[in-house]
Design an enzyme around this catalytic site. Structure first.
Site, PDB file in Angstrom:
ATOM      1  N   ARG A 198      -9.744   0.593   8.816  1.00  9.00           N
ATOM      2  CA  ARG A 198      -9.329  -0.764   9.159  1.00  9.00           C
ATOM      3  C   ARG A 198     -10.409  -1.517   9.916  1.00  9.00           C
ATOM      4  O   ARG A 198     -10.214  -2.700  10.235  1.00  9.00           O
ATOM      5  CB  ARG A 198      -8.099  -0.698  10.053  1.00  9.00           C
ATOM      6  N   ARG A 234      11.840  -4.701   5.151  1.00  8.80           N
ATOM      7  CA  ARG A 234      11.440  -3.333   4.815  1.00  8.80           C
ATOM      8  C   ARG A 234      12.257  -2.286   5.574  1.00  8.80           C
ATOM      9  O   ARG A 234      12.522  -2.423   6.758  1.00  8.80           O
ATOM     10  CB  ARG A 234       9.951  -3.166   5.169  1.00  8.80           C
ATOM     11  N   ARG A 269      -0.610  -8.554  13.351  1.00  8.82           N
ATOM     12  CA  ARG A 269      -1.197  -7.556  12.461  1.00  8.82           C
ATOM     13  C   ARG A 269      -2.020  -8.220  11.359  1.00  8.82           C
ATOM     14  O   ARG A 269      -3.069  -7.716  10.950  1.00  8.82           O
ATOM     15  CB  ARG A 269      -0.092  -6.677  11.879  1.00  8.82           C
ATOM     16  N   ARG A 288      11.127  -0.129  11.228  1.00 10.66           N
ATOM     17  CA  ARG A 288      10.077   0.022  12.238  1.00 10.66           C
ATOM     18  C   ARG A 288      10.202  -1.043  13.317  1.00 10.66           C
ATOM     19  O   ARG A 288      10.433  -2.205  13.005  1.00 10.66           O
ATOM     20  CB  ARG A 288       8.701  -0.084  11.563  1.00 10.66           C
ATOM     21  N   LYS A 334       0.828  -1.219   0.000  1.00  9.50           N
ATOM     22  CA  LYS A 334       0.000   0.000   0.000  1.00  9.50           C
ATOM     23  C   LYS A 334       0.860   1.266   0.000  1.00  9.50           C
ATOM     24  O   LYS A 334       0.645   2.179  -0.794  1.00  9.50           O
ATOM     25  CB  LYS A 334      -0.922   0.023   1.248  1.00  9.50           C
TER      26      LYS A 334
HETATM   27  P1  ADP Z   1       1.267  -1.607   7.700  1.00 15.99           P
HETATM   28  O1  ADP Z   1       2.387  -0.984   6.948  1.00 15.99           O
HETATM   29  O2  ADP Z   1       1.634  -2.869   8.341  1.00 15.99           O
HETATM   30  O3  ADP Z   1      -0.002  -1.682   6.916  1.00 15.99           O
HETATM   31  P2  ADP Z   1       0.635   0.762   9.270  1.00 15.99           P
HETATM   32  O4  ADP Z   1       1.829   1.626   9.150  1.00 15.99           O
HETATM   33  O5  ADP Z   1      -0.560   1.100   8.442  1.00 15.99           O
HETATM   34  O6  ADP Z   1       1.048  -0.744   9.019  1.00 15.99           O
HETATM   35  O7  ADP Z   1       0.172   0.692  10.779  1.00 15.99           O
HETATM   36  C1  ADP Z   1       1.073   0.418  11.842  1.00 15.99           C
HETATM   37  C2  ADP Z   1       0.300   0.279  13.143  1.00 15.99           C
HETATM   38  O8  ADP Z   1      -0.367   1.520  13.423  1.00 15.99           O
HETATM   39  C3  ADP Z   1      -0.810  -0.765  13.129  1.00 15.99           C
HETATM   40  O9  ADP Z   1      -0.335  -2.065  13.445  1.00 15.99           O
HETATM   41  C4  ADP Z   1      -1.768  -0.207  14.187  1.00 15.99           C
HETATM   42  O10 ADP Z   1      -1.280  -0.453  15.496  1.00 15.99           O
HETATM   43  C5  ADP Z   1      -1.681   1.290  13.952  1.00 15.99           C
HETATM   44  N1  ADP Z   1      -2.676   1.767  12.959  1.00 15.99           N
HETATM   45  C6  ADP Z   1      -2.407   2.339  11.752  1.00 15.99           C
HETATM   46  N2  ADP Z   1      -3.546   2.662  11.111  1.00 15.99           N
HETATM   47  C7  ADP Z   1      -4.563   2.291  11.933  1.00 15.99           C
HETATM   48  C8  ADP Z   1      -5.973   2.330  11.834  1.00 15.99           C
HETATM   49  N3  ADP Z   1      -6.600   2.828  10.742  1.00 15.99           N
HETATM   50  N4  ADP Z   1      -6.704   1.858  12.882  1.00 15.99           N
HETATM   51  C9  ADP Z   1      -6.110   1.365  13.979  1.00 15.99           C
HETATM   52  N5  ADP Z   1      -4.785   1.280  14.139  1.00 15.99           N
HETATM   53  C10 ADP Z   1      -4.005   1.730  13.126  1.00 15.99           C
HETATM   54  P1  ADP Z   2       2.294  -1.808   3.233  1.00 20.40           P
HETATM   55  O1  ADP Z   2       2.283  -0.298   3.177  1.00 20.40           O
HETATM   56  O2  ADP Z   2       1.101  -2.426   2.570  1.00 20.40           O
HETATM   57  O3  ADP Z   2       2.508  -2.337   4.620  1.00 20.40           O
HETATM   58  P2  ADP Z   2       4.840  -1.558   1.776  1.00 20.40           P
HETATM   59  O4  ADP Z   2       4.466  -0.775   0.582  1.00 20.40           O
HETATM   60  O5  ADP Z   2       5.598  -0.859   2.858  1.00 20.40           O
HETATM   61  O6  ADP Z   2       3.553  -2.309   2.378  1.00 20.40           O
HETATM   62  O7  ADP Z   2       5.680  -2.821   1.281  1.00 20.40           O
HETATM   63  C1  ADP Z   2       6.322  -3.701   2.212  1.00 20.40           C
HETATM   64  C2  ADP Z   2       7.739  -4.030   1.714  1.00 20.40           C
HETATM   65  O8  ADP Z   2       7.650  -4.839   0.542  1.00 20.40           O
HETATM   66  C3  ADP Z   2       8.553  -2.798   1.339  1.00 20.40           C
HETATM   67  O9  ADP Z   2       9.901  -3.009   1.764  1.00 20.40           O
HETATM   68  C4  ADP Z   2       8.468  -2.731  -0.184  1.00 20.40           C
HETATM   69  O10 ADP Z   2       9.671  -2.211  -0.745  1.00 20.40           O
HETATM   70  C5  ADP Z   2       8.239  -4.189  -0.587  1.00 20.40           C
HETATM   71  N1  ADP Z   2       7.289  -4.329  -1.700  1.00 20.40           N
HETATM   72  C6  ADP Z   2       6.194  -3.582  -1.957  1.00 20.40           C
HETATM   73  N2  ADP Z   2       5.548  -4.004  -3.066  1.00 20.40           N
HETATM   74  C7  ADP Z   2       6.260  -5.077  -3.525  1.00 20.40           C
HETATM   75  C8  ADP Z   2       6.106  -5.972  -4.646  1.00 20.40           C
HETATM   76  N3  ADP Z   2       5.085  -5.849  -5.511  1.00 20.40           N
HETATM   77  N4  ADP Z   2       7.036  -6.946  -4.781  1.00 20.40           N
HETATM   78  C9  ADP Z   2       8.059  -7.077  -3.888  1.00 20.40           C
HETATM   79  N5  ADP Z   2       8.259  -6.281  -2.829  1.00 20.40           N
HETATM   80  C10 ADP Z   2       7.372  -5.296  -2.633  1.00 20.40           C
END
Ligand code: ADP
Ligand code: ADP
Ligand code: ZN
Length: 214
Positions: free
Chosen positions: A88, A127, A172, A161, A13
């Site tokens: 979420r 990541r 998660r 992170r 995302k």
């Molecule tokens: P990811 O990259 O794994 O999708 P995020 O960066 O979106 O993770 O979120 C990291 C953490 O922040 C989550 O595990 C949760 O604890 C909190 N968080 C983020 N967005 C939300 C949301 N919309 N509702 C509740 N908690 C959230």
């Molecule tokens: P999210 O925001 O959904 O948690 P990220 O965009 O941070 O996910 O992606 C998680 C990790 O995977 C990052 O280190 C990113 O560089 C890598 N990544 C993202 N998309 C792809 C893909 N299509 N193939 C391989 N690696 C990916």
């Protein structure tokens, strides 16, 4: 244009949102980034959220919806939003509907990145991001062109992170399955959901998103 990117942790995302920002001038609204900024700044919200985030659980609906409303209020009404990591839960989806309609916005697309959970652990544990500009990288899948130098800003500092470890990722993912996946039918009923193969390489995923929003 207002778009939700949905998918479990590591689905891509943030990566895709950063590309949409660059290509279309949309603004990325990541509640995860907002919460991490609050933790870093030591605000009341940050103090409340930190332990919950470290455990991989969800921060309260009221907190994240308030953050989203504030960010939208700070934006020009002409700038489109990409919601990354929000909503979420079902209550967050309901809040978003009123947050948007209060501001004369409507939701155009909900794009779900379909992924294989086992592959996500490798994505998450590899990541890292540029400490200066926030550009995302991966130990195997997206390294900077010059090792140790950010492609986007030339910075030399990178960070990982604390919640990007295998145990927290499993929690998660369970949260995603239990609380986030069930909101899809709300948007299906509105006919605005598209599914994309999130296991494809990054450029293929980007092209698929471009085709949906074109
Ligand atoms: P990811 O990259 O794994 O999708 P995020 O960066 O979106 O993770 O979120 C990291 C953490 O922040 C989550 O595990 C949760 O604890 C909190 N968080 C983020 N967005 C939300 C949301 N919309 N509702 C509740 N908690 C959230
Ligand atoms: P999210 O925001 O959904 O948690 P990220 O965009 O941070 O996910 O992606 C998680 C990790 O995977 C990052 O280190 C990113 O560089 C890598 N990544 C993202 N998309 C792809 C893909 N299509 N193939 C391989 N690696 C990916
Ligand atoms: Zn950078």
């Amino acid at each position: 244009m207002n778009i939700i990117l949905l998918g479990p942790p590591g689905a891509g995302k943030g990566t895709q949102a950063q590309r949409l920002v660059e290509r279309h001038g949309l603004k990325q609204l990541s509640t995860g980034d907002m919460l991490r900024a609050a933790v870093k700044a030591g605000t009341a919200v940050g103090l409340q959220a930190k332990a919950v985030m470290d455990a991989g659980e969800l921060v309260s609906d009221d907190i994240v919806s308030a953050l989203i409303g504030e960010e939208l209020d700070a934006m020009s009404p002409d700038t489109g939003a990409i919601f990354d990591g929000y909503p979420r839960t079902a209550p967050q989806a309901a809040s978003l509907a009123s947050i948007l309609s209060d501001r004369g916005r409507r939701l155009d697309h909900v794009i779900e990145l379909d992924v294989d959970e086992d592959a996500l652990v490798e994505r998450i544990t590899g990541r890292y991001t540029c400490a200066t500009c926030g550009k995302g990288y991966h130990d195997r899948f997206e390294r900077p062109a010059i090792e140790g130098t950010c492609d986007k800003c030339g910075g030399h500092e990178f960070k990982r992170r604390p919640d990007d470890n295998e145990a927290t990722v499993r929690t998660r993912m369970a949260e995603y399955r239990a609380k986030t996946a069930p909101i899809l039918p709300i948007y299906d009923a509105q006919g605005i959901v598209s599914h994309i193969d999130g296991m494809a390489d990054m450029d293929t995923v980007t092209a698929a998103i471009e085709a949906i929003i074109a």
